[in-house]
Write a protein that holds these residues in place. Sequence first.
Motif, PDB file in Angstrom:
ATOM      1  N   VAL A 272       0.868  -1.089  -0.078  1.00  0.00           N
ATOM      2  CA  VAL A 272       0.082  -0.078  -0.098  1.00  0.00           C
ATOM      3  C   VAL A 272       0.953   1.297   0.210  1.00  0.00           C
ATOM      4  CG1 VAL A 272      -1.452   1.252   1.493  1.00  0.00           C
ATOM      5  CG2 VAL A 272      -2.144  -1.109   1.043  1.00  0.00           C
ATOM      6  N   PRO A 273       1.853   1.607   1.170  1.00  0.00           N
ATOM      7  CA  PRO A 273       2.617   2.637   0.910  1.00  0.00           C
ATOM      8  C   PRO A 273       3.648   2.546  -0.294  1.00  0.00           C
ATOM      9  CG  PRO A 273       2.958   1.573   3.131  1.00  0.00           C
ATOM     10  CD  PRO A 273       2.223   0.719   2.246  1.00  0.00           C
ATOM     11  N   ALA A 274       4.074   1.375  -0.850  1.00  0.00           N
ATOM     12  CA  ALA A 274       4.928   1.379  -2.005  1.00  0.00           C
ATOM     13  C   ALA A 274       4.181   1.960  -3.266  1.00  0.00           C
ATOM     14  CB  ALA A 274       5.451   0.070  -2.322  1.00  0.00           C
ATOM     15  N   LEU A 275       2.710   1.406  -3.384  1.00  0.00           N
ATOM     16  CA  LEU A 275       1.949   1.735  -4.593  1.00  0.00           C
ATOM     17  C   LEU A 275       1.573   3.164  -4.485  1.00  0.00           C
ATOM     18  CD1 LEU A 275      -0.261  -1.200  -4.999  1.00  0.00           C
ATOM     19  CD2 LEU A 275       1.672  -0.602  -6.465  1.00  0.00           C
ATOM     20  N   PHE A 276       1.414   3.799  -3.181  1.00  0.00           N
ATOM     21  CA  PHE A 276       0.891   5.062  -3.038  1.00  0.00           C
ATOM     22  C   PHE A 276       2.132   6.004  -3.402  1.00  0.00           C
ATOM     23  CE2 PHE A 276       0.320   9.093  -0.231  1.00  0.00           C
ATOM     24  CZ  PHE A 276      -1.043   9.285  -0.953  1.00  0.00           C
ATOM     25  N   SER A 277       3.215   5.592  -3.166  1.00  0.00           N
ATOM     26  CA  SER A 277       4.507   6.400  -3.205  1.00  0.00           C
ATOM     27  C   SER A 277       4.860   6.528  -4.805  1.00  0.00           C
ATOM     28  CB  SER A 277       5.586   5.888  -2.706  1.00  0.00           C
ATOM     29  OG  SER A 277       6.891   6.583  -3.152  1.00  0.00           O
ATOM     30  N   VAL A 287       2.560  18.228  -6.197  1.00  0.00           N
ATOM     31  CA  VAL A 287       2.779  17.893  -4.552  1.00  0.00           C
ATOM     32  C   VAL A 287       4.373  18.436  -4.523  1.00  0.00           C
ATOM     33  CG1 VAL A 287       3.053  16.178  -2.858  1.00  0.00           C
ATOM     34  CG2 VAL A 287       1.286  16.055  -4.635  1.00  0.00           C
ATOM     35  N   ALA A 288       4.509  19.064  -3.172  1.00  0.00           N
ATOM     36  CA  ALA A 288       5.660  19.633  -2.662  1.00  0.00           C
ATOM     37  C   ALA A 288       6.893  18.462  -2.616  1.00  0.00           C
ATOM     38  CB  ALA A 288       5.739  20.173  -1.106  1.00  0.00           C
ATOM     39  N   LEU A 289       8.279  18.768  -2.897  1.00  0.00           N
ATOM     40  CA  LEU A 289       9.009  17.945  -3.132  1.00  0.00           C
ATOM     41  C   LEU A 289       9.309  17.440  -1.777  1.00  0.00           C
ATOM     42  CD1 LEU A 289      11.323  16.375  -4.754  1.00  0.00           C
ATOM     43  CD2 LEU A 289      12.718  18.660  -4.243  1.00  0.00           C
ATOM     44  N   HIS A 290       9.347  17.865  -0.562  1.00  0.00           N
ATOM     45  CA  HIS A 290       9.602  17.538   0.637  1.00  0.00           C
ATOM     46  C   HIS A 290       8.505  16.369   1.085  1.00  0.00           C
ATOM     47  CE1 HIS A 290       6.781  20.679   1.852  1.00  0.00           C
ATOM     48  NE2 HIS A 290       6.448  19.749   2.671  1.00  0.00           N
ATOM     49  N   PHE A 291       7.328  16.393   0.511  1.00  0.00           N
ATOM     50  CA  PHE A 291       6.409  15.284   0.869  1.00  0.00           C
ATOM     51  C   PHE A 291       6.750  13.947  -0.005  1.00  0.00           C
ATOM     52  CE2 PHE A 291       2.420  13.055  -0.044  1.00  0.00           C
ATOM     53  CZ  PHE A 291       1.846  13.037   1.123  1.00  0.00           C
ATOM     54  N   HIS A 292       7.147  14.395  -1.246  1.00  0.00           N
ATOM     55  CA  HIS A 292       7.567  12.973  -1.910  1.00  0.00           C
ATOM     56  C   HIS A 292       8.815  12.504  -1.266  1.00  0.00           C
ATOM     57  CE1 HIS A 292       5.458  13.286  -5.826  1.00  0.00           C
ATOM     58  NE2 HIS A 292       5.599  14.428  -5.602  1.00  0.00           N
TER      59      HIS A 292
END
Length: 331
Positions: A272-277, A287-292
């Motif tokens: 789930v986190p991998a696919l979301f990323s 989306v802001a770079l720091h969020f990525h």
Amino acid sequence: MHETPFCLRFGNLLFSMSNFNSTDFTNPSNFILVGIPGLEASHVWISIPFCAMYTIALLGNVAILFIVKREPSLHEPMYYFLCMLAVTDLVLTTSILPKALSIFWFNSREIDFSACLTQMFFIHSFSVTESGMFVAMALDRYVAICHPLRHSTILTNPVVGKTGLAVALRSSVFTLPNLLMTRQWPYCRTNLIPHTYCEHMAVAKLACADIRMSSYYGLFLLFFVTGLDLIFISISYIQILRAIVSLPTKDARLKTFGTCGSHLCSILAFYVPALFSLIMHRVGHSVALHFHVLLSNVYLLVPPMVNPIIYGVRTRQIRDRLLHLLPHKRT
């Protein structure tokens, strides 16, 4: 040296490199890891949860390895695969956290070019290894539930060992092409990487070359490797559910399905986190770079942290051994 403060201040613009026409360097001796662009002033505070997650991951996975090694009753395919998963998690977290913490605490941003490529290899190959281990564990659950009488003859120790070796070799083979492409590219823009670790695309975007082949290969890995892994896991659980539904009583069905609970929770915590990323990287351009960057770290840190917790809480054999090892208060 006068460019560095400017780049750090405007870290969220580093992916558009048109403003950085610095001196050419086709073979940089080192890169500079920015950390989390735009949040440099909060690095120390960000390091606290990162360090906590790393500590939990280390202690939890080492505990899993220790318990399985010490208890002969746990010398079974399921726990052997769990140990392989624990080793994978240890390597994955250790590949990124020590350097990230050195950036947060000591402002140690330099990383040698070869060290950067090595870190990149370990991160991406062991991410693929983790996915492969979930397939191997799904195979174990399928055999244990659908063919219980043949479990010990199908998944023998040599078969388990060869399966683990095949998963590791597959990961290395699929990761090497991107590494070789990254190594041969000329770099003539900047050596500043807007990340806490040498993530492949973050490095690729610094190259003065056509990186479309690398981008296409990344999509190939996403759909062919990770996609096939998810298909194999899904097929295994379809067969498992069919076998569970055919059991005569509700208690038997719940008990049997309960043996898959830990595996399913770990799968969700990883995919789930991998696919979301991955989705955010592909479509979240606003989306802001720091969020990525934060999301990329979380997706590599959360599964190694929660896997030992999941198996420690939900697997009775491991939970009992762990409680037995803890000191008891004498009455």
